[in-house]
Write a protein that holds these residues in place. Structure first.
Motif, PDB file in Angstrom:
ATOM      1  N   THR A 101      25.133  77.590  -8.733  1.00  0.00           N
ATOM      2  CA  THR A 101      26.310  78.248  -9.295  1.00  0.00           C
ATOM      3  C   THR A 101      27.349  78.309  -8.485  1.00  0.00           C
ATOM      4  OG1 THR A 101      25.735  80.453  -8.510  1.00  0.00           O
ATOM      5  CG2 THR A 101      24.613  79.688 -10.770  1.00  0.00           C
ATOM      6  N   ILE A 102      28.547  78.763  -8.704  1.00  0.00           N
ATOM      7  CA  ILE A 102      29.513  78.755  -7.799  1.00  0.00           C
ATOM      8  C   ILE A 102      29.332  80.155  -6.697  1.00  0.00           C
ATOM      9  CG2 ILE A 102      30.953  80.508  -9.103  1.00  0.00           C
ATOM     10  CD1 ILE A 102      33.411  78.906  -8.475  1.00  0.00           C
ATOM     11  N   THR A 103      28.594  81.287  -7.133  1.00  0.00           N
ATOM     12  CA  THR A 103      28.353  82.368  -6.287  1.00  0.00           C
ATOM     13  C   THR A 103      27.300  81.758  -5.329  1.00  0.00           C
ATOM     14  OG1 THR A 103      28.612  83.713  -7.972  1.00  0.00           O
ATOM     15  CG2 THR A 103      27.191  84.680  -6.186  1.00  0.00           C
ATOM     16  N   GLU A 104      26.317  80.677  -5.583  1.00  0.00           N
ATOM     17  CA  GLU A 104      25.419  80.379  -4.652  1.00  0.00           C
ATOM     18  C   GLU A 104      26.288  79.378  -3.587  1.00  0.00           C
ATOM     19  OE1 GLU A 104      21.184  79.866  -7.276  1.00  0.00           O
ATOM     20  OE2 GLU A 104      22.759  78.386  -7.365  1.00  0.00           O
ATOM     21  N   ASN A 118      30.169  78.907 -17.840  1.00  0.00           N
ATOM     22  CA  ASN A 118      29.923  78.706 -16.474  1.00  0.00           C
ATOM     23  C   ASN A 118      29.947  77.512 -15.829  1.00  0.00           C
ATOM     24  OD1 ASN A 118      29.386  81.727 -16.467  1.00  0.00           O
ATOM     25  ND2 ASN A 118      27.261  81.381 -17.356  1.00  0.00           N
ATOM     26  N   ARG A 119      30.386  77.296 -14.488  1.00  0.00           N
ATOM     27  CA  ARG A 119      30.323  76.057 -13.955  1.00  0.00           C
ATOM     28  C   ARG A 119      28.887  75.882 -13.272  1.00  0.00           C
ATOM     29  NH1 ARG A 119      35.342  78.392 -12.873  1.00  0.00           N
ATOM     30  NH2 ARG A 119      37.259  77.048 -12.873  1.00  0.00           N
ATOM     31  N   VAL A 120      28.358  74.697 -13.201  1.00  0.00           N
ATOM     32  CA  VAL A 120      27.182  74.255 -12.979  1.00  0.00           C
ATOM     33  C   VAL A 120      27.423  72.999 -12.027  1.00  0.00           C
ATOM     34  CG1 VAL A 120      24.764  73.557 -13.408  1.00  0.00           C
ATOM     35  CG2 VAL A 120      25.967  75.099 -15.192  1.00  0.00           C
ATOM     36  N   TYR A 121      27.209  73.511 -10.684  1.00  0.00           N
ATOM     37  CA  TYR A 121      27.441  72.351  -9.505  1.00  0.00           C
ATOM     38  C   TYR A 121      26.216  71.550  -9.155  1.00  0.00           C
ATOM     39  CZ  TYR A 121      31.821  74.813  -9.065  1.00  0.00           C
ATOM     40  OH  TYR A 121      32.985  75.511  -9.181  1.00  0.00           O
ATOM     41  N   SER A 122      26.328  70.348  -9.159  1.00  0.00           N
ATOM     42  CA  SER A 122      25.063  69.372  -8.805  1.00  0.00           C
ATOM     43  C   SER A 122      25.063  69.242  -7.356  1.00  0.00           C
ATOM     44  CB  SER A 122      25.428  68.065  -9.481  1.00  0.00           C
ATOM     45  OG  SER A 122      26.627  67.330  -8.770  1.00  0.00           O
ATOM     46  N   GLN A 123      23.873  68.702  -7.167  1.00  0.00           N
ATOM     47  CA  GLN A 123      23.630  68.171  -5.639  1.00  0.00           C
ATOM     48  C   GLN A 123      24.916  67.361  -5.115  1.00  0.00           C
ATOM     49  OE1 GLN A 123      21.240  69.471  -3.659  1.00  0.00           O
ATOM     50  NE2 GLN A 123      22.126  68.355  -2.008  1.00  0.00           N
ATOM     51  N   ARG A 124      25.457  66.497  -5.870  1.00  0.00           N
ATOM     52  CA  ARG A 124      26.690  65.562  -5.448  1.00  0.00           C
ATOM     53  C   ARG A 124      27.838  66.734  -5.068  1.00  0.00           C
ATOM     54  NH1 ARG A 124      30.985  64.132  -8.563  1.00  0.00           N
ATOM     55  NH2 ARG A 124      32.015  62.238  -7.817  1.00  0.00           N
ATOM     56  N   ASP A 125      28.114  67.637  -5.967  1.00  0.00           N
ATOM     57  CA  ASP A 125      29.243  68.482  -5.858  1.00  0.00           C
ATOM     58  C   ASP A 125      28.741  69.239  -4.415  1.00  0.00           C
ATOM     59  OD1 ASP A 125      30.725  68.184  -8.044  1.00  0.00           O
ATOM     60  OD2 ASP A 125      29.200  69.259  -9.159  1.00  0.00           O
ATOM     61  N   ARG A 126      27.585  69.742  -4.159  1.00  0.00           N
ATOM     62  CA  ARG A 126      27.554  70.473  -3.008  1.00  0.00           C
ATOM     63  C   ARG A 126      27.421  69.506  -1.791  1.00  0.00           C
ATOM     64  NH1 ARG A 126      23.779  70.579   0.898  1.00  0.00           N
ATOM     65  NH2 ARG A 126      23.158  72.319   1.902  1.00  0.00           N
ATOM     66  N   THR A 127      27.351  68.415  -1.752  1.00  0.00           N
ATOM     67  CA  THR A 127      27.596  67.506  -0.732  1.00  0.00           C
ATOM     68  C   THR A 127      28.900  67.044  -0.433  1.00  0.00           C
ATOM     69  OG1 THR A 127      25.411  66.289  -1.110  1.00  0.00           O
ATOM     70  CG2 THR A 127      27.194  65.037   0.137  1.00  0.00           C
ATOM     71  N   ARG A 128      29.858  67.044  -1.532  1.00  0.00           N
ATOM     72  CA  ARG A 128      31.170  66.886  -1.486  1.00  0.00           C
ATOM     73  C   ARG A 128      31.938  68.270  -0.996  1.00  0.00           C
ATOM     74  NH1 ARG A 128      33.721  62.788  -4.718  1.00  0.00           N
ATOM     75  NH2 ARG A 128      35.638  63.882  -4.768  1.00  0.00           N
ATOM     76  N   LEU A 129      31.299  69.281  -1.275  1.00  0.00           N
ATOM     77  CA  LEU A 129      31.989  70.545  -0.700  1.00  0.00           C
ATOM     78  C   LEU A 129      31.554  70.572   0.754  1.00  0.00           C
ATOM     79  CD1 LEU A 129      33.360  73.240  -1.086  1.00  0.00           C
ATOM     80  CD2 LEU A 129      30.868  74.258  -1.688  1.00  0.00           C
ATOM     81  N   ALA A 157      38.188  79.472  -3.682  1.00  0.00           N
ATOM     82  CA  ALA A 157      38.291  78.194  -2.813  1.00  0.00           C
ATOM     83  C   ALA A 157      37.479  77.109  -3.622  1.00  0.00           C
ATOM     84  CB  ALA A 157      37.944  78.531  -1.338  1.00  0.00           C
ATOM     85  N   ILE A 158      36.615  77.433  -4.033  1.00  0.00           N
ATOM     86  CA  ILE A 158      35.638  76.409  -4.720  1.00  0.00           C
ATOM     87  C   ILE A 158      36.461  76.063  -6.032  1.00  0.00           C
ATOM     88  CG2 ILE A 158      33.424  75.883  -5.731  1.00  0.00           C
ATOM     89  CD1 ILE A 158      31.987  77.832  -3.956  1.00  0.00           C
ATOM     90  N   ARG A 159      37.138  76.757  -6.522  1.00  0.00           N
ATOM     91  CA  ARG A 159      37.814  76.506  -7.967  1.00  0.00           C
ATOM     92  C   ARG A 159      39.095  75.856  -7.447  1.00  0.00           C
ATOM     93  NH1 ARG A 159      36.046  81.612  -9.265  1.00  0.00           N
ATOM     94  NH2 ARG A 159      37.920  82.794  -8.624  1.00  0.00           N
ATOM     95  N   PHE A 160      39.673  75.905  -6.464  1.00  0.00           N
ATOM     96  CA  PHE A 160      40.713  75.283  -5.728  1.00  0.00           C
ATOM     97  C   PHE A 160      40.514  73.990  -5.510  1.00  0.00           C
ATOM     98  CE2 PHE A 160      43.241  73.993  -2.117  1.00  0.00           C
ATOM     99  CZ  PHE A 160      44.514  73.967  -3.169  1.00  0.00           C
ATOM    100  N   TYR A 161      39.158  73.856  -4.856  1.00  0.00           N
ATOM    101  CA  TYR A 161      38.566  72.192  -4.593  1.00  0.00           C
ATOM    102  C   TYR A 161      38.432  71.483  -5.873  1.00  0.00           C
ATOM    103  CZ  TYR A 161      38.343  73.938   0.192  1.00  0.00           C
ATOM    104  OH  TYR A 161      38.412  74.618   1.250  1.00  0.00           O
ATOM    105  N   GLU A 162      37.977  72.294  -6.706  1.00  0.00           N
ATOM    106  CA  GLU A 162      37.819  71.527  -8.094  1.00  0.00           C
ATOM    107  C   GLU A 162      39.109  71.189  -8.625  1.00  0.00           C
ATOM    108  OE1 GLU A 162      36.428  73.001 -12.556  1.00  0.00           O
ATOM    109  OE2 GLU A 162      35.555  74.147 -10.761  1.00  0.00           O
TER     110      GLU A 162
END
Length: 156
Positions: A14-17, A46-57, A28-33
């Motif tokens: 989740t975005i909170t996690e 709700n936004r659901v972030y993948s492992q790929r999104d986590r790595t990109r972040l 900030a996460i929404r801005f990067y999006e």
């Protein structure tokens, strides 16, 4: 805690996690999006972030620490993920790093010049204060000002 209990490759966040994990705000996460660095799926509102999104972040935050712009980071991350020849990708990354190093070295040179000027001003201020404390006339003081001060103090 992961948003779902799937295998590691399919883990979602989740975005909170992500905000808590990387010590940044959800904004900030929404801005990067918005900048195209992250592409979360949606589950209702709700936004659901993948492992790929986590790595990109993670790569985005690392790039920011190194001083890259978000555009540069997006280009590098996109290039990193493409299936093209990794040799060309590495060369492009090395070139970007070299250019950034030159910029930082120029900034460092500029800062050192500025710090040297500040040091000169500090020494001059200390010298003027010491002269003032010793009763020497201040720079630019009217002629006879020191004599008048001594006369008022009863000193000849």
């Amino acid at each position: 805690m992961p948003a779902t209990s799937r295998s590691k490759d399919e883990r979602s966040y989740t975005i909170t996690e992500l905000a808590q994990e990387f010590d940044i705000t959800p904004r900030a996460i929404r801005f990067y999006e918005d900048m195209g660095l992250l592409e979360p799926a949606r589950s209702g509102r709700n936004r659901v972030y993948s492992q790929r999104d986590r790595t990109r972040l993670k790569l985005t935050l690392r790039g920011k620490r190194l001083g890259f712009t978000l555009t540069e980071i997006r280009d590098l991350v996109t290039m990193y993920e493409s299936p093209a020849d990794t040799g060309a990708q590495l060369e492009a990354f090395r070139s970007a790093l070299a250019q950034h190093r030159r910029q930082l070295e120029q900034q460092l040179d500029d800062l050192q010049v500025t710090l040297a000027e500040i040091t000169q001003h500090e020494h001059r201020c200390a010298q003027l204060l010491a002269e003032r404390a010793a009763g020497a006339p201040a720079v630019g003081a009217a002629p006879g000002a020191a004599r008048r001060r001594r006369a008022l103090a009863g000193v000849r």
